[in-house]
Each structure stands twice: as C-alpha cells, then as structure tokens.
Design a protein around this motif. Structure first.
Motif, PDB file in Angstrom:
ATOM      1  N   TYR A 292       0.852  -1.188   0.000  1.00  0.00           N
ATOM      2  CA  TYR A 292       0.000   0.000   0.000  1.00  0.00           C
ATOM      3  C   TYR A 292       0.886   1.235   0.000  1.00  0.00           C
ATOM      4  O   TYR A 292       1.897   1.293   0.716  1.00  0.00           O
TER       5      TYR A 292
ATOM      6  N   LEU B  68      -3.059   4.454   2.365  1.00  0.00           N
ATOM      7  CA  LEU B  68      -3.276   4.262   3.799  1.00  0.00           C
ATOM      8  C   LEU B  68      -3.870   5.502   4.439  1.00  0.00           C
ATOM      9  O   LEU B  68      -4.725   5.412   5.337  1.00  0.00           O
TER      10      LEU B  68
ATOM     11  N   LEU C  48      -7.345   5.579   6.500  1.00  0.00           N
ATOM     12  CA  LEU C  48      -7.422   6.036   7.887  1.00  0.00           C
ATOM     13  C   LEU C  48      -8.031   7.424   8.043  1.00  0.00           C
ATOM     14  O   LEU C  48      -8.320   7.842   9.167  1.00  0.00           O
TER      15      LEU C  48
ATOM     16  N   ILE D 209       4.220  -4.333   8.609  1.00  0.00           N
ATOM     17  CA  ILE D 209       4.272  -3.508   9.816  1.00  0.00           C
ATOM     18  C   ILE D 209       5.375  -4.030  10.713  1.00  0.00           C
ATOM     19  O   ILE D 209       5.593  -5.246  10.811  1.00  0.00           O
TER      20      ILE D 209
ATOM     21  N   GLY E 122      -4.529   3.719  14.742  1.00  0.00           N
ATOM     22  CA  GLY E 122      -4.134   3.574  13.346  1.00  0.00           C
ATOM     23  C   GLY E 122      -3.436   2.261  13.084  1.00  0.00           C
ATOM     24  O   GLY E 122      -3.710   1.575  12.083  1.00  0.00           O
TER      25      GLY E 122
ATOM     26  N   LYS F 188      -5.986  -0.574  12.948  1.00  0.00           N
ATOM     27  CA  LYS F 188      -6.747  -0.638  11.697  1.00  0.00           C
ATOM     28  C   LYS F 188      -5.889  -1.116  10.521  1.00  0.00           C
ATOM     29  O   LYS F 188      -6.324  -1.942   9.718  1.00  0.00           O
ATOM     30  N   VAL F 189      -4.670  -0.588  10.426  1.00  0.00           N
ATOM     31  CA  VAL F 189      -3.798  -0.976   9.314  1.00  0.00           C
ATOM     32  C   VAL F 189      -3.386  -2.443   9.431  1.00  0.00           C
ATOM     33  O   VAL F 189      -3.218  -3.132   8.416  1.00  0.00           O
ATOM     34  N   SER F 190      -3.234  -2.945  10.646  1.00  0.00           N
ATOM     35  CA  SER F 190      -2.817  -4.342  10.822  1.00  0.00           C
ATOM     36  C   SER F 190      -3.771  -5.306  10.134  1.00  0.00           C
ATOM     37  O   SER F 190      -3.362  -6.359   9.631  1.00  0.00           O
TER      38      SER F 190
ATOM     39  N   LEU G 189      -5.196  -4.911   7.351  1.00  0.00           N
ATOM     40  CA  LEU G 189      -4.923  -4.950   5.913  1.00  0.00           C
ATOM     41  C   LEU G 189      -3.861  -5.994   5.564  1.00  0.00           C
ATOM     42  O   LEU G 189      -3.827  -6.515   4.446  1.00  0.00           O
TER      43      LEU G 189
END
Length: 343
Positions: A7, A12, A16, A31, A85, A88-90, A92
């Motif tokens: 991404y 991202l 977010l 990550i 954040g 939430k990104v985790s 993905l």
C-alpha cells in the motif's frame, strides 16, 4: 505462493482519513516495531517509552501523533491516536485462511441444517440438526456446532471450537481455537454428602462483533441464558459461568474467572487473573486491576479496583483482616490526631 500486500502512504492515509507528511507515493509491505524495523515497513509510536527508537528507525514510514511528527524528518502518517491507526492498518496485512465456500468432502452436515451458499464448512467439521449458518460464515477444521445453534453473518469459528446445543452467535464474531461455548454450568445440590446434578436448561447468546479467545469457556445458563453483549472482547483461558451477563464493549484479559449469575456492565476493563464471585453486579466503566478478587458488588461507575495478596491464612482470619484493612485510613487519621494532641 501468496502475493505480498503493498500500500502507498496515500492509500493508507485515505483508508485512515489522516494526513501524510513526506512522500505520499512511498510503498509499505508490512508492519514492524520502531526498534526492529526493516526497510519497506510501516511502524508506529504510541508509547513514549519507545520515542528513543524513532530517530534511528529503518521503517519507510511511521504512524505519529501531530506533536511527534513535528520533529520527525521521515515519512509519517499523522493522527491523534497512532495505536488506533496501527490496529486498523494491521487488518490490511492479516493472513486469511483462504476464500473457500461450500462444504468440504469430509465435513458432516445434518440434512435439517441450513447453510448459506457463501459459507464455508471446513474439513472434519460437524453441523448438527436444526443449525442455521448464515452468509459468509467460516467454520474451520474439526469444529462442532451442536443442534439448534444459529451463527450470524460473517462469523468465524476457528479450528476445534465447540458450540454445544442451542447457542446463538451474532454477526462478525471470531471464536478462536479450542473455545467451548454452551457446556453445562457448575450446578449441583448436596444430598447427604453426595452431589445431585442440576440440569442446565438455558443457553448462550453472543452479540455482534464479539471476540472469544482460545480455550475460553462460556457455560450455558441454568434456566435463563448466559449473555455476552455486542463488542465484548475476551482473551484466552477465561471461565464464564452460568447466567453471567457481560455488557457491551467490555474487555477481559486472560485467566479471569467469573462465577455464576454475576452481571458486568458496559465498557469495563478487567485485567488478567481476576476472580469475580457469584451473584454480583459491576457498574459500567469499571476497571479491575490484575489478580484482584472481587467479592462484593461495585455500584459506582468508572472506578478502579485492585486487591493485594496478604498470604495464605484461615478464612476466618482473612475475613477479619479484610475488615480491618478497610478501616486503616480512618485509624491512621485517629492516630495522627492523637499524636498532635500529645505534641
């Protein structure tokens, strides 16, 4: 071979709804923590204790608060709550269990069960009579769903989960490996030194967006249902006894035990290893610290509770000491007053 998810920071940031500082075209493919970061990953700074690693991080970009972003020379996604954040990104980058639909050849599905076309029943799974499995449900290997259960849309039952008969599970629930929902509660009457079993005639009702950890057990009600409301998060190895009710969005850490017929409010946080006696009520927003023993109802919302260990002793001595402990503050004030009088 599984393709690597990638991404750009622009993507991202849109996901977010936050600001990009630096190169919006920078691409991340995973990550990492600040201190163990590698090139091409996204990191985050949520705890001030880790600020010392920020300047030397190898991450391609970092999730930062506006205050921390001011002095940072690298790429950043700027938001008030970097930890949120990260959460939430985790998702993905989460590895799924495949996109199968249908019923595996080795699964057993009773002819009276209803299974949505978009559901998946994995190898060795058992779906008993009268079960309803709704759209997008995933029942993984060797899981058993007892008779007359209902499993709501998008729910995932990981491998080796057991739902006993008459359990209702809401939408988007995750139940992790080895959990048992709906086993008999611990109910017995004593007859001349021998125990007579009390039939457990209730069920278990689980709301939407609940997560239940591995090897956690939730007993069915004796007469009424055991109820886990929407948004509750349960860690591994938790015991929830019959007729317990847990309010919306309460989170409970591992190895906690909750005795029968206790009602826990909404938005509570209960740390690991807590013991909660039966037939109590706990108000909304209460926080219970780790290893505490809750032996009376908590009626004041938003309070913090803890208890320390005073060693093993006969229960009569423990009860007397507990009463005296609660009197210590008043005793200290009286002693101080007497000391001032004698000066």
């Amino acid at each position: 071979m599984k393709s690597v998810k990638q991404y750009s920071l622009a993507e991202l940031a849109e996901f977010l709804q936050v600001e990009v500082k630096g190169d919006a075209s920078c691409v991340v493919s995973g990550i990492s923590t600040l201190q163990d970061s590698v090139s091409g990953t996204l990191s985050f700074l949520a705890n001030p204790a880790y600020e010392k690693y920020l300047a030397g991080t190898k991450a391609a970009a970092v999730l930062l608060s506006p205050e921390m972003a001011e002095g940072f020379a690298g790429n950043a996604l700027v938001m008030k709550n970097p930890y949120l954040g990260f959460a939430k990104v985790s998702r993905l980058f989460e590895r799924g269990d495949g996109e199968q639909v249908g019923i595996h050849a080795t699964a057993f599905v009773d002819q009276t069960a209803e299974v949505a076309e978009t559901a998946w029943i994995g190898p060795g799974a058992v779906i008993e009579s009268g079960v309803r499995v709704e759209a997008g449900v995933r029942v993984l290997a060797n899981t058993v769903v007892g008779s007359d259960c209902i499993i709501g849309e998008g729910t995932i039952l990981k491998a080796n989960v057991t739902l006993c008969h008459g359990v209702t599970v809401g939408k988007r629930v995750i139940i992790h490996n080895g959990a048992v929902v709906g086993a008999d509660g611990f109910g017995f009457a004593n007859q001349s030194g021998k125990w007579v079993k009390i039939a457990q005639l209730g069920g278990v009702v689980i709301g939407d967006d609940v997560e239940i950890g591995a090897n956690t057990t939730i007993d069915r009600g004796a007469l009424d249902n055991t109820i886990i409301h929407d948004g509750v998060k349960l860690d591994n190895l938790i015991q929830i006894a019959h007729n317990v009710e847990i309010g919306c969005n309460t989170a409970i850490a591992g190895c906690t035990g909750i005795s029968g017929s206790t009602k826990i409010g909404s938005g509570c946080t209960i740390a690991g290893g807590v013991g909660i006696a039966g037939h109590l009520s706990i108000a909304d927003g209460v926080h219970v610290a780790g290893m505490a023993m809750i032996s009376k109802s908590i009626t004041e919302s938003g309070t913090v509770w803890s208890s320390g260990s005073v060693g093993t002793m006969p229960v009569k001595d423990w009860r007397r000491s507990t009463v005296r402990f609660r009197q210590l503050d008043e005793m200290a004030k009286r002693i101080r007053a007497l000391e001032k009088k004698g000066e």
